[in-house]
Scaffold this motif. Structure first.
Motif, mmCIF file in Angstrom:
data_model
loop_
_atom_site.group_PDB
_atom_site.id
_atom_site.type_symbol
_atom_site.label_atom_id
_atom_site.label_comp_id
_atom_site.label_asym_id
_atom_site.label_seq_id
_atom_site.Cartn_x
_atom_site.Cartn_y
_atom_site.Cartn_z
ATOM 1 N N LYS A 139 -0.954 -44.677 -47.833
ATOM 2 C CA LYS A 139 0.829 -44.023 -48.204
ATOM 3 C C LYS A 139 0.967 -43.698 -45.778
ATOM 4 O O LYS A 139 2.630 -43.229 -46.602
ATOM 5 N N LEU A 140 0.648 -43.586 -46.159
ATOM 6 C CA LEU A 140 0.284 -43.087 -44.601
ATOM 7 C C LEU A 140 2.160 -43.872 -43.749
ATOM 8 O O LEU A 140 2.171 -42.827 -43.079
ATOM 9 N N LYS A 141 1.845 -44.768 -43.886
ATOM 10 C CA LYS A 141 3.524 -45.456 -43.349
ATOM 11 C C LYS A 141 4.332 -44.853 -43.640
ATOM 12 O O LYS A 141 5.908 -44.694 -43.536
ATOM 13 N N THR A 142 4.583 -44.863 -45.086
ATOM 14 C CA THR A 142 5.677 -44.025 -45.999
ATOM 15 C C THR A 142 5.520 -42.546 -45.862
ATOM 16 O O THR A 142 7.218 -42.240 -45.688
ATOM 17 N N LEU A 143 4.584 -41.940 -45.251
ATOM 18 C CA LEU A 143 5.240 -40.494 -43.996
ATOM 19 C C LEU A 143 6.268 -40.559 -43.336
ATOM 20 O O LEU A 143 6.021 -41.541 -42.384
ATOM 21 N N GLU A 144 7.700 -39.977 -43.497
ATOM 22 C CA GLU A 144 8.522 -40.049 -42.678
ATOM 23 C C GLU A 144 8.812 -39.179 -41.924
ATOM 24 O O GLU A 144 8.716 -39.253 -40.642
ATOM 25 N N ASP A 145 8.173 -37.900 -41.944
ATOM 26 C CA ASP A 145 7.341 -37.085 -40.651
ATOM 27 C C ASP A 145 6.753 -36.259 -40.502
ATOM 28 O O ASP A 145 6.006 -35.893 -41.289
ATOM 29 N N ALA A 146 6.042 -36.861 -39.446
ATOM 30 C CA ALA A 146 5.023 -36.705 -39.044
ATOM 31 C C ALA A 146 4.174 -35.208 -38.610
ATOM 32 O O ALA A 146 2.805 -35.684 -39.128
ATOM 33 N N ASN A 147 5.302 -34.592 -39.205
ATOM 34 C CA ASN A 147 4.496 -32.702 -38.678
ATOM 35 C C ASN A 147 4.570 -32.503 -40.298
ATOM 36 O O ASN A 147 4.045 -31.316 -39.909
ATOM 37 N N LYS A 148 4.323 -33.602 -40.648
ATOM 38 C CA LYS A 148 4.802 -33.090 -41.812
ATOM 39 C C LYS A 148 3.461 -33.170 -42.382
ATOM 40 O O LYS A 148 2.949 -32.832 -44.289
ATOM 41 N N PHE A 149 2.202 -34.385 -41.794
ATOM 42 C CA PHE A 149 1.000 -34.260 -42.927
ATOM 43 C C PHE A 149 -0.234 -33.706 -44.017
ATOM 44 O O PHE A 149 -0.361 -33.717 -45.241
ATOM 45 N N LYS A 150 0.287 -32.372 -42.982
ATOM 46 C CA LYS A 150 -0.529 -31.350 -43.277
ATOM 47 C C LYS A 150 -0.076 -30.840 -44.940
ATOM 48 O O LYS A 150 -0.942 -31.069 -45.944
ATOM 49 N N SER A 151 0.842 -31.233 -45.223
ATOM 50 C CA SER A 151 1.479 -29.981 -46.309
ATOM 51 C C SER A 151 1.246 -31.221 -47.645
ATOM 52 O O SER A 151 1.144 -31.489 -48.402
ATOM 53 N N TRP A 152 1.699 -32.547 -46.757
ATOM 54 C CA TRP A 152 2.297 -33.803 -48.034
ATOM 55 C C TRP A 152 0.784 -34.894 -48.469
ATOM 56 O O TRP A 152 0.504 -34.394 -49.593
ATOM 57 N N ALA A 153 -0.679 -34.404 -47.236
ATOM 58 C CA ALA A 153 -1.959 -34.568 -48.026
ATOM 59 C C ALA A 153 -1.939 -33.829 -49.259
ATOM 60 O O ALA A 153 -3.160 -34.025 -49.553
ATOM 61 N N ILE A 154 -2.042 -32.701 -48.538
ATOM 62 C CA ILE A 154 -2.591 -31.902 -49.395
ATOM 63 C C ILE A 154 -1.914 -31.793 -50.753
ATOM 64 O O ILE A 154 -2.616 -31.275 -52.090
ATOM 65 N N GLN A 155 -0.508 -31.703 -51.152
ATOM 66 C CA GLN A 155 -0.024 -32.367 -52.446
ATOM 67 C C GLN A 155 -0.717 -33.326 -53.332
ATOM 68 O O GLN A 155 -1.255 -33.454 -54.150
ATOM 69 N N ILE A 156 -1.244 -34.380 -52.172
ATOM 70 C CA ILE A 156 -1.504 -36.326 -52.977
ATOM 71 C C ILE A 156 -3.223 -35.277 -53.462
ATOM 72 O O ILE A 156 -3.671 -35.665 -54.801
ATOM 73 N N VAL A 157 -3.906 -33.886 -52.867
ATOM 74 C CA VAL A 157 -4.927 -33.953 -53.051
ATOM 75 C C VAL A 157 -5.043 -32.764 -54.695
ATOM 76 O O VAL A 157 -5.893 -33.350 -55.419
ATOM 77 N N LYS A 158 -3.978 -32.097 -54.077
ATOM 78 C CA LYS A 158 -3.410 -31.155 -55.567
ATOM 79 C C LYS A 158 -3.122 -32.173 -56.445
ATOM 80 O O LYS A 158 -3.611 -32.203 -58.056
ATOM 81 N N ARG A 159 -2.629 -33.322 -56.345
ATOM 82 C CA ARG A 159 -1.883 -34.405 -57.266
ATOM 83 C C ARG A 159 -3.389 -34.977 -58.157
ATOM 84 O O ARG A 159 -3.755 -34.845 -59.394
#
Length: 178
Positions: free
Chosen positions: A63-83
């Protein structure tokens, strides 16, 4: 000492999306251990936490291609881990419920079977306490499923006598079992 070029998450994501596989390796090296720790904080098992982190990486990469703001990688990825960790806990809870329900069903079935066996034992003992004439009528009517007329012919007694014996045998069984 080797010179390492440090890149931000944003740069690494952009480099990977442009086809640089090494950028992904750097991201994984940087974040895999923290993802394991986050997952561990939910599941309290290092083996399961590593599995969750691994599964999270699959989702992150896909889903990395769907990440709109690469600056938010950390929080986005952590949310995936938490889910993923929460999904694991929910699945485990459902399995535990199913096992609990199954055990309860088995226990109820065993109690029911014991109750039936107890009643069968009581009935067998009560039948043995009947007179031979009453035992014969009970066996022929209930076990061999013979009609009153057939029983009458077999025992060489009247149908009325068969009915009477059957009635009295039932009454004695009722009183004995109670």
């Amino acid at each position: 000492m080797k010179n390492k070029i440090l890149h931000t998450d944003k740069e690494l994501v952009q480099m990977y999306l442009k086809g640089d596989k090494k950028a992904l390796m750097i991201l994984v090296k940087k974040w895999h251990q923290p993802f394991c720790k986050i997952a561990f904080s939910y599941v309290n098992s290092s083996v399961v936490a590593k599995d969750i982190a691994q599964e999270s990486w699959v989702v992150i990469i896909n889903k990395l291609k769907t990440l709109e703001d690469a600056n938010k990688f950390k929080s986005w990825a952590i949310q995936i881990v938490k889910r993923k960790a929460l999904d694991y806990l929910r699945k485990k809870q459902r399995q535990t419920k199913h096992i609990t329900f199954y055990k309860e069903d088995v226990e109820i079935e065993e109690e029911f079977q014991e109750s039936i066996n107890d009643k069968k034992d009581k009935l067998s003992k009560a039948i043995k306490e009947l007179t031979i004439a009453h035992q014969q009528v009970i066996r022929l009517f209930y076990v061999e499923e013979r009609s009153l007329t057939e029983i009458s012919e077999l025992l060489k007694v009247s149908v009325g006598t068969v009915k009477s014996r059957l009635f009295h045998a039932r009454e004695k069984l009722k009183n004995t079992i109670k």
